[in-house]
Write an enzyme that holds these catalytic residues in place. Structure first.
Site, PDB file in Angstrom:
ATOM      1  N   ARG A 150       0.732  -1.780   0.264  1.00  0.00           N
ATOM      2  CA  ARG A 150       0.317   0.453   0.094  1.00  0.00           C
ATOM      3  C   ARG A 150       0.733   1.637  -0.279  1.00  0.00           C
ATOM      4  O   ARG A 150       0.182   2.107  -0.947  1.00  0.00           O
ATOM      5  CB  ARG A 150      -0.740  -0.045   1.134  1.00  0.00           C
ATOM      6  CG  ARG A 150      -2.212  -1.077   1.567  1.00  0.00           C
ATOM      7  CD  ARG A 150      -2.793  -1.150   2.699  1.00  0.00           C
ATOM      8  NE  ARG A 150      -3.601  -0.472   2.219  1.00  0.00           N
ATOM      9  CZ  ARG A 150      -4.906  -0.193   2.406  1.00  0.00           C
ATOM     10  NH1 ARG A 150      -4.957  -1.985   1.278  1.00  0.00           N
ATOM     11  NH2 ARG A 150      -5.295   0.319   1.638  1.00  0.00           N
ATOM     12  N   LYS A 179      -3.277 -19.473   2.931  1.00  0.00           N
ATOM     13  CA  LYS A 179      -4.554 -19.933   3.741  1.00  0.00           C
ATOM     14  C   LYS A 179      -4.792 -18.682   4.295  1.00  0.00           C
ATOM     15  O   LYS A 179      -4.322 -18.130   4.528  1.00  0.00           O
ATOM     16  CB  LYS A 179      -4.292 -21.690   4.213  1.00  0.00           C
ATOM     17  CG  LYS A 179      -2.966 -20.894   6.117  1.00  0.00           C
ATOM     18  CD  LYS A 179      -3.167 -22.036   6.342  1.00  0.00           C
ATOM     19  CE  LYS A 179      -3.934 -21.591   7.471  1.00  0.00           C
ATOM     20  NZ  LYS A 179      -3.525 -21.280   9.419  1.00  0.00           N
ATOM     21  N   HIS A 181       0.771 -24.648   4.077  1.00  0.00           N
ATOM     22  CA  HIS A 181       2.379 -24.832   4.265  1.00  0.00           C
ATOM     23  C   HIS A 181       2.763 -26.162   4.313  1.00  0.00           C
ATOM     24  O   HIS A 181       3.742 -27.098   4.275  1.00  0.00           O
ATOM     25  CB  HIS A 181       3.080 -23.906   4.744  1.00  0.00           C
ATOM     26  CG  HIS A 181       2.912 -23.392   6.031  1.00  0.00           C
ATOM     27  ND1 HIS A 181       2.428 -23.489   7.698  1.00  0.00           N
ATOM     28  CD2 HIS A 181       3.841 -24.339   7.028  1.00  0.00           C
ATOM     29  CE1 HIS A 181       2.111 -23.398   8.651  1.00  0.00           C
ATOM     30  NE2 HIS A 181       3.523 -24.480   8.676  1.00  0.00           N
ATOM     31  N   LYS A 187       6.732 -29.479   4.057  1.00  0.00           N
ATOM     32  CA  LYS A 187       7.590 -29.684   4.570  1.00  0.00           C
ATOM     33  C   LYS A 187       7.936 -31.157   4.440  1.00  0.00           C
ATOM     34  O   LYS A 187       6.683 -31.999   4.246  1.00  0.00           O
ATOM     35  CB  LYS A 187       6.894 -30.346   6.325  1.00  0.00           C
ATOM     36  CG  LYS A 187       6.603 -28.783   7.030  1.00  0.00           C
ATOM     37  CD  LYS A 187       5.820 -29.128   7.963  1.00  0.00           C
ATOM     38  CE  LYS A 187       5.364 -28.309   9.281  1.00  0.00           C
ATOM     39  NZ  LYS A 187       6.410 -26.748   9.317  1.00  0.00           N
ATOM     40  N   GLU A 197       1.250 -27.001  19.501  1.00  0.00           N
ATOM     41  CA  GLU A 197       1.933 -26.004  19.170  1.00  0.00           C
ATOM     42  C   GLU A 197       2.517 -25.092  21.443  1.00  0.00           C
ATOM     43  O   GLU A 197       0.935 -25.183  22.056  1.00  0.00           O
ATOM     44  CB  GLU A 197       1.287 -24.851  18.896  1.00  0.00           C
ATOM     45  CG  GLU A 197       1.051 -24.846  17.200  1.00  0.00           C
ATOM     46  CD  GLU A 197       1.209 -23.991  16.916  1.00  0.00           C
ATOM     47  OE1 GLU A 197       1.663 -23.488  16.006  1.00  0.00           O
ATOM     48  OE2 GLU A 197      -0.672 -23.205  16.874  1.00  0.00           O
ATOM     49  N   ASP A 234      -8.695 -22.874  11.537  1.00  0.00           N
ATOM     50  CA  ASP A 234      -6.716 -21.940  11.858  1.00  0.00           C
ATOM     51  C   ASP A 234      -5.494 -22.968  11.595  1.00  0.00           C
ATOM     52  O   ASP A 234      -5.280 -23.566  10.685  1.00  0.00           O
ATOM     53  CB  ASP A 234      -5.748 -21.097  12.989  1.00  0.00           C
ATOM     54  CG  ASP A 234      -4.951 -20.653  12.893  1.00  0.00           C
ATOM     55  OD1 ASP A 234      -4.164 -20.351  11.956  1.00  0.00           O
ATOM     56  OD2 ASP A 234      -3.648 -21.356  13.798  1.00  0.00           O
ATOM     57  N   HIS A 278      -4.582 -27.527   7.541  1.00  0.00           N
ATOM     58  CA  HIS A 278      -2.757 -28.480   8.320  1.00  0.00           C
ATOM     59  C   HIS A 278      -3.356 -29.919   8.398  1.00  0.00           C
ATOM     60  O   HIS A 278      -2.548 -31.189   8.104  1.00  0.00           O
ATOM     61  CB  HIS A 278      -2.255 -27.769   8.898  1.00  0.00           C
ATOM     62  CG  HIS A 278      -1.473 -26.387   9.271  1.00  0.00           C
ATOM     63  ND1 HIS A 278      -1.418 -25.997   7.336  1.00  0.00           N
ATOM     64  CD2 HIS A 278      -1.685 -25.854   9.695  1.00  0.00           C
ATOM     65  CE1 HIS A 278      -1.024 -24.749   7.789  1.00  0.00           C
ATOM     66  NE2 HIS A 278      -0.880 -24.231   8.888  1.00  0.00           N
ATOM     67  N   LYS A 327      -3.317 -24.702  21.439  1.00  0.00           N
ATOM     68  CA  LYS A 327      -1.868 -23.853  21.422  1.00  0.00           C
ATOM     69  C   LYS A 327      -1.817 -23.786  22.974  1.00  0.00           C
ATOM     70  O   LYS A 327      -2.680 -24.084  23.623  1.00  0.00           O
ATOM     71  CB  LYS A 327      -2.555 -22.108  20.724  1.00  0.00           C
ATOM     72  CG  LYS A 327      -2.363 -22.100  19.466  1.00  0.00           C
ATOM     73  CD  LYS A 327      -2.349 -20.768  19.108  1.00  0.00           C
ATOM     74  CE  LYS A 327      -1.783 -20.866  17.310  1.00  0.00           C
ATOM     75  NZ  LYS A 327      -1.000 -20.719  16.482  1.00  0.00           N
TER      76      LYS A 327
HETATM   77  C1  BG6 Z   1      -0.335 -21.059  10.733  1.00  0.00           C
HETATM   78  C2  BG6 Z   1      -1.218 -21.236  11.678  1.00  0.00           C
HETATM   79  O1  BG6 Z   1      -0.446 -21.391   9.719  1.00  0.00           O
HETATM   80  O2  BG6 Z   1       0.595 -22.650  11.021  1.00  0.00           O
HETATM   81  C3  BG6 Z   1      -0.700 -20.533  12.687  1.00  0.00           C
HETATM   82  O3  BG6 Z   1      -1.844 -20.041  10.984  1.00  0.00           O
HETATM   83  C4  BG6 Z   1       0.441 -21.219  13.573  1.00  0.00           C
HETATM   84  O4  BG6 Z   1      -1.324 -20.827  13.808  1.00  0.00           O
HETATM   85  C5  BG6 Z   1       1.076 -22.177  12.660  1.00  0.00           C
HETATM   86  O5  BG6 Z   1       1.031 -21.598  14.445  1.00  0.00           O
HETATM   87  C6  BG6 Z   1       1.754 -23.431  12.555  1.00  0.00           C
HETATM   88  O6  BG6 Z   1       2.997 -23.723  11.807  1.00  0.00           O
HETATM   89  P1  BG6 Z   1       4.188 -24.211  11.808  1.00  0.00           P
HETATM   90  O7  BG6 Z   1       4.662 -24.771  10.736  1.00  0.00           O
HETATM   91  O8  BG6 Z   1       5.415 -23.518  13.100  1.00  0.00           O
HETATM   92  O9  BG6 Z   1       3.927 -25.761  12.177  1.00  0.00           O
END
Ligand code: BG6
Length: 485
Positions: A44, A149, A179, A183, A217, A236, A241, A337
């Site tokens: 922006r 995402k 993502h 991995k 996490e 999330d 994932h 979390k």
């Molecule tokens: C993200 C989430 O997609 O993945 C986060 O939005 C999360 O909340 C993260 O912490 C975890 O990714 P990784 O690769 O650290 O397991």
């Protein structure tokens, strides 16, 4: 591989700074980017220019521990440019197009373009429409669109987003990021299963008692309350994932190791899972507690979180995969979390022997089952637990482990974003979520996440530093427990 222009919309944002820029820099440094590949940050700010963007990038790389005295600023000057897209008007998108053409002309390079939407989800639709209206959805070379995402926030919004994407782009141009698929250990699930018949022959309801997949996490909401309050653990992590890992664990053998064949099998398995009801889900929210001896705040005390928030920071679920291979085998998913440690793993628990031959254990249920624990992160690898005779008399059984660790066999693993960016540049869609797959994944959770969903599960509390609310145990069959717990 031909050179390309990578246009990052959201080019001065958090994702660019933390993930994309370091990944691109490492790819360039190791000679894996085609010479001449350029990165055009689009954001922006109307004040920023090329030089300021290059300085910003050098600082971000230093912060990531990647700064090398002369080399980093040289790379930034040679490869990075900036273009303001201010308020996202039609004129600004046209100006973006002209800038890309000017960069291509200056070096007489092909019109190969990646548009990477590193943006908050509400900015996806106007950006996709803006690119389309400015004619940036096509070029004389190739044009690819990368979408981060979350892809929608429920089934109907994902369907609407897919419709908009397809108004302007062909599915073969679209790369939806999860993502986790980048991995190495997630990709290894396919190799582990389909290159090792010894495991694949056991991979069914005759031999497997249950499957657990955990994404734990230690971190809390990490200053992202604005996003997380509207998302929660189900949107999330679970819908993307965890569901991607589930699909790779449960899918059938594809006809070939090829993007669409693999994605076809993933969609097929997602479609045989009945949508979860509220009875199959236990949600939780962390309260203040201690992690590694350190006091941490409760979720409701985190900056930006509503004091009466009911957003779930933990979710545990039970799913059924209703096909020939998996009928009767429960799949348990769990994420949270502020759990005691960071751990993503798949646990496959095999069936116990039908009778026990060993006098010390007449009751077969007393024999611990074989367990395969696949560690996706950290300490990547796997372990297979099996019974051995402990030396001495009378005969006694003891669980021992066969163990493989990536770190002992290979150099450190590449970051997921390096793999994914390279795949986009090479035009390989295997590790990206196809439109129908994104929708199939949302459909699984529709009863609990759709707007006005009738079945919103209650949210129990758990102290930070524990494995979630005790209520999660009610999802498990008799004699089972969450691993670890
Ligand atoms: C993200 C989430 O997609 O993945 C986060 O939005 C999360 O909340 C993260 O912490 C975890 O990714 P990784 O690769 O650290 O397991």
């Amino acid at each position: 591989m031909e050179p390309a222009t990578i246009v990052v919309l959201g080019g001065t944002g958090h994702l660019m700074r933390r993930k994309l820029l370091p990944a691109l820099y490492r790819l360039a440094g190791s000679g894996r980017l085609a010479p001449g590949t350029r990165i055009l940050g689009a954001a922006r700010s109307r004040q920023m220019d090329d030089a300021a963007f290059q300085a910003w990038a050098a600082e971000a790389l230093a912060e990531a521990g990647l700064f090398a005295e002369e080399q980093t600023p040289r790379w930034c000057r040679g490869c990075l440019a900036y273009q303001s897209v201010g308020g996202g008007t039609a004129d600004e998108f046209r100006a973006l197009g002209s800038r890309i053409e000017a960069l291509e002309r200056a070096k007489d390079q092909p019109a190969n373009r990646v548009f990477y939407l590193a943006l908050p989800p509400e900015a996806f639709p106007p950006s996709i429409a803006g690119l389309g209206a400015a004619g940036l959805n096509r070029s004389a070379g190739w044009t690819r669109l990368v979408i981060e995402k979350p892809f929608g926030r429920d089934l109907s919004s994902a369907q609407a987003l897919n419709r908009l994407v397809h108004q302007h782009f062909d599915e073969s141009q679209v790369y939806r990021i999860d993502h986790y698929l980048g991995k190495e250990t997630v990709q290894n699930l396919l190799v582990f299963r389909f290159a090792n018949p010894v495991f694949e022959t056991l991979w069914n309801r005759d031999r497997v008692a249950s499957v657990q997949i955990t994404v734990a996490e230690q971190v809390g909401v990490e200053g992202r309350a604005g996003y997380y309050e509207t998302a929660g653990a189900l949107r999330d992590i679970v819908q993307n994932h965890l569901t991607q890992v589930l699909a790779l664990v449960a899918m059938e053998v594809p006809g070939a190791f090829e993007a669409d064949q693999i994605r076809n099998e993933k969609v097929k398995v997602l479609r045989v899972i009945p949508p979860v009801g509220a009875d199959d889900v236990v949600c939780g929210q962390y309260t203040a507690g201690r992690i590694d001896g350190r006091a941490v705040l409760g979720y409701r005390q985190e900056p930006g979180v509503a004091p009466d928030s009911t957003t779930e920071t933990f979710a545990a679920l039970r799913l059924r995969v209703e096909n020939w291979r998996w009928h009767g085998v429960p799949f348990y998913l769990r994420t949270g979390k502020r759990l005691p440690r960071r751990l993503t793993q798949v646990i496959v628990t095999f069936r116990r022997p039908p009778v026990s031959l060993f006098s010390s254990m007449r009751d077969p249920s007393a024999i611990r089952p074989n367990v395969l624990a696949i560690a996706i992160q950290p300490d990547e690898g796997f372990e297979l637990g099996f019974q051995v005779k402990a030396p001495g008399q009378p005969i006694a059984l003891e669980m021992q482990r066969l163990r493989f660790r990536y770190a002992e066999a290979f150099a450190p693993l590449a970051d997921a974003y390096e793999t994914l960016l390279l795949d986009v540049l090479q035009g390989d869609q295997t590790l990206f979520v196809r439109a129908d797959e994104a929708e199939a994944a949302w459909a699984l959770y529709a009863p609990v996440v759709d707007r006005g969903a009738p079945e919103r599960p209650p949210v129990y509390v758990y102290p930070a530093g524990t494995w979630g609310p005790a209520e999660a145990a009610r999802l498990l069959a008799d004699g089972e427990q969450w691993l670890p717990s």
